[in-house]
Design a protein around this motif. Structure first.
Motif, PDB file in Angstrom:
ATOM      1  N   PHE A 184     -24.882 -20.580  -2.983  1.00  7.14           N
ATOM      2  CA  PHE A 184     -24.118 -21.655  -2.336  1.00  7.14           C
ATOM      3  C   PHE A 184     -24.284 -21.622  -0.830  1.00  7.14           C
ATOM      4  CE2 PHE A 184     -21.403 -18.059  -1.785  1.00  7.14           C
ATOM      5  CZ  PHE A 184     -20.398 -18.351  -0.870  1.00  7.14           C
ATOM      6  N   GLY A 185     -23.981 -22.761  -0.192  1.00  9.78           N
ATOM      7  CA  GLY A 185     -23.999 -22.810   1.262  1.00  9.78           C
ATOM      8  C   GLY A 185     -24.763 -23.990   1.829  1.00  9.78           C
ATOM      9  N   PRO A 186     -24.830 -24.074   3.176  1.00  9.45           N
ATOM     10  CA  PRO A 186     -25.400 -25.231   3.859  1.00  9.45           C
ATOM     11  C   PRO A 186     -26.865 -25.100   4.273  1.00  9.45           C
ATOM     12  CG  PRO A 186     -24.232 -23.893   5.445  1.00  9.45           C
ATOM     13  CD  PRO A 186     -24.079 -23.197   4.103  1.00  9.45           C
ATOM     14  N   ALA A 187     -27.469 -23.935   4.129  1.00 11.42           N
ATOM     15  CA  ALA A 187     -28.825 -23.717   4.635  1.00 11.42           C
ATOM     16  C   ALA A 187     -29.866 -24.490   3.833  1.00 11.42           C
ATOM     17  CB  ALA A 187     -29.161 -22.233   4.605  1.00 11.42           C
ATOM     18  N   THR A 188     -31.040 -24.620   4.409  1.00 10.92           N
ATOM     19  CA  THR A 188     -32.213 -25.048   3.658  1.00 10.92           C
ATOM     20  C   THR A 188     -32.825 -23.785   3.078  1.00 10.92           C
ATOM     21  OG1 THR A 188     -32.656 -27.015   5.000  1.00 10.92           O
ATOM     22  CG2 THR A 188     -34.513 -26.052   3.811  1.00 10.92           C
ATOM     23  N   ALA A 189     -32.665 -23.603   1.777  1.00 12.17           N
ATOM     24  CA  ALA A 189     -33.098 -22.366   1.125  1.00 12.17           C
ATOM     25  C   ALA A 189     -33.990 -22.696  -0.057  1.00 12.17           C
ATOM     26  CB  ALA A 189     -31.889 -21.549   0.667  1.00 12.17           C
ATOM     27  N   VAL A 190     -35.164 -22.093  -0.086  1.00 16.56           N
ATOM     28  CA  VAL A 190     -36.117 -22.304  -1.171  1.00 16.56           C
ATOM     29  C   VAL A 190     -36.178 -21.049  -2.028  1.00 16.56           C
ATOM     30  CG1 VAL A 190     -38.527 -22.742  -1.771  1.00 16.56           C
ATOM     31  CG2 VAL A 190     -37.482 -23.938   0.163  1.00 16.56           C
ATOM     32  N   TYR A 191     -36.008 -21.235  -3.333  1.00 18.68           N
ATOM     33  CA  TYR A 191     -36.141 -20.154  -4.308  1.00 18.68           C
ATOM     34  C   TYR A 191     -37.406 -20.440  -5.115  1.00 18.68           C
ATOM     35  CZ  TYR A 191     -31.393 -18.733  -3.140  1.00 18.68           C
ATOM     36  OH  TYR A 191     -30.270 -18.295  -2.467  1.00 18.68           O
TER      37      TYR A 191
END
Length: 338
Positions: A184-191
């Motif tokens: 969760f959260g506001p970042a731009t995160a790529v998995y």
């Protein structure tokens, strides 16, 4: 007299600046942590505290196998730091804080908090061992350009907080498990190419993407798995109105709820959240019955969901700006070959 004073002040500032930047070889750039006493320190936080803030060269911390029960924090001024564990299954950082434990709240319940930009972690397990007691973060990361490779993240509710409204974060070949909103959260995160295990009938993600951002949480070629106790699992729900989460070429288990997405009991979120899939497969892939407000990603749009495009910056001339997430895997090298 005033002119003389100003001259002295200028000379002092010049000398102070030179002291801060000259002779970079005087600083230590490789640290080792081992519980058996064979390293520089036996605790990870002690090694972090010994690092120079805003270092003149990248810093590497080698961590020998062991269960390190400690709550660690890498502050924002500790940039360009790499943690390399000896073995992902046996190099474990663990703690057991949770929201409601004394004065602990959700965002202070972390086992590890990473705020230093350009952080890299490899072969490490981050664990919150509090159990199913509510919000209990294994990782709080709000740093920009962070890379986690071949790491494990173990917890229940709120395992990983992708913090930092303008942060870019990359998780590749990782394992993540949890129960509710555990990514969760506001970042731009790529998995990318990760295994994601849901341990309860709940929600995998709870993005809080800022209004106007193009990308939020992105899952590429990931495998979603569940325990036998899970029969109804949602891909995500919007923690904030403009949440963005997409899955591309991901394997979906049978436990995925047919509608896929949840509006967090607020139909207004359906007008602003951006949720979608592309080429999902497996027993839980069910494009016909997905929520009507979910996005149907086209072939052309799918081409815009690659790390190269997602992480593109308005500062392309910055050193490493286009390559930070492409770094080759590091090798665990204990000093002296021990």
């Amino acid at each position: 007299m005033r002119q003389f004073t100003l001259i002295l002040l200028a000379l002092y500032c010049m000398g102070r600046g030179n002291a801060q930047t000259a002779n970079p070889e005087q600083y230590k750039y490789t640290f080792t942590v081992a519980q058996d006493g064979s390293g520089d320190y036996t605790r990870i936080q002690d090694a972090i505290n010994a690092m120079r803030g805003y270092p003149l060269a990248p810093i590497t911390l080698y961590i020998k196998n062991g269960i390190y029960k400690e709550k660690i924090e890498l502050p924002a001024n500790n940039t360009d730091v790499t943690f390399i564990g000896q073995d992902v299954d046996r190099t474990i950082i663990t703690f057991d804080d949770y929201a409601g434990k004394g004065t602990i709240r959700t965002f202070t319940s972390y086992t590890a908090k990473i705020s230093g930009n350009r952080f890299v972690a490899e072969n490490i397990t981050f664990e919150n061992s509090a159990g199913p007691v509510g919000q209990a973060l294994a990782l709080y990361v709000d740093a920009d350009k962070t890379l986690f490779r071949n790491c494990r993240f173990l917890g229940n509710q709120d395992t990983i907080f992708n913090g930092g409204e303008t942060a870019r974060q990359y998780f590749v070949n990782c394992y993540i498990e949890g129960t509710t909103d555990f990514i969760f959260g506001p970042a731009t995160a790529v998995y990318n190419n990760c295994i994601i295990k849901a341990k309860a009938n709940s929600y995998i993600t709870a993005a809080s993407t800022s209004r106007g951002k193009k990308y939020g949480l992105v899952f590429i070629k990931c495998r979603i798995i569940t325990g036998p106790e899970v029969s109804r699992l949602f891909l995500g729900r919007p923690w904030r109105a403009y949440a963005k989460t997409v899955y591309l070429s991901c394997e979906m288990p049978a436990a995925i709820a047919p509608e896929g997405w949840n509006n967090w009991n607020n139909p207004e979120n359906e007008k602003t959240a951006c949720y979608g899939e592309y080429k999902s497969y497996g027993a839980g892939a069910n494009p016909v019955n997905r929520a009507s407000w979910a996005k149907k990603i086209t072939v052309a749009e799918a081409g815009q969901y690659t790390p190269d495009v997602i992480f593109a910056s308005c500062n392309p001339d910055l050193a490493g700006e286009r390559t930070w997430y492409k770094n080759s895997p590091a090798v665990f090298k204990w000093p002296g070959g021990r």
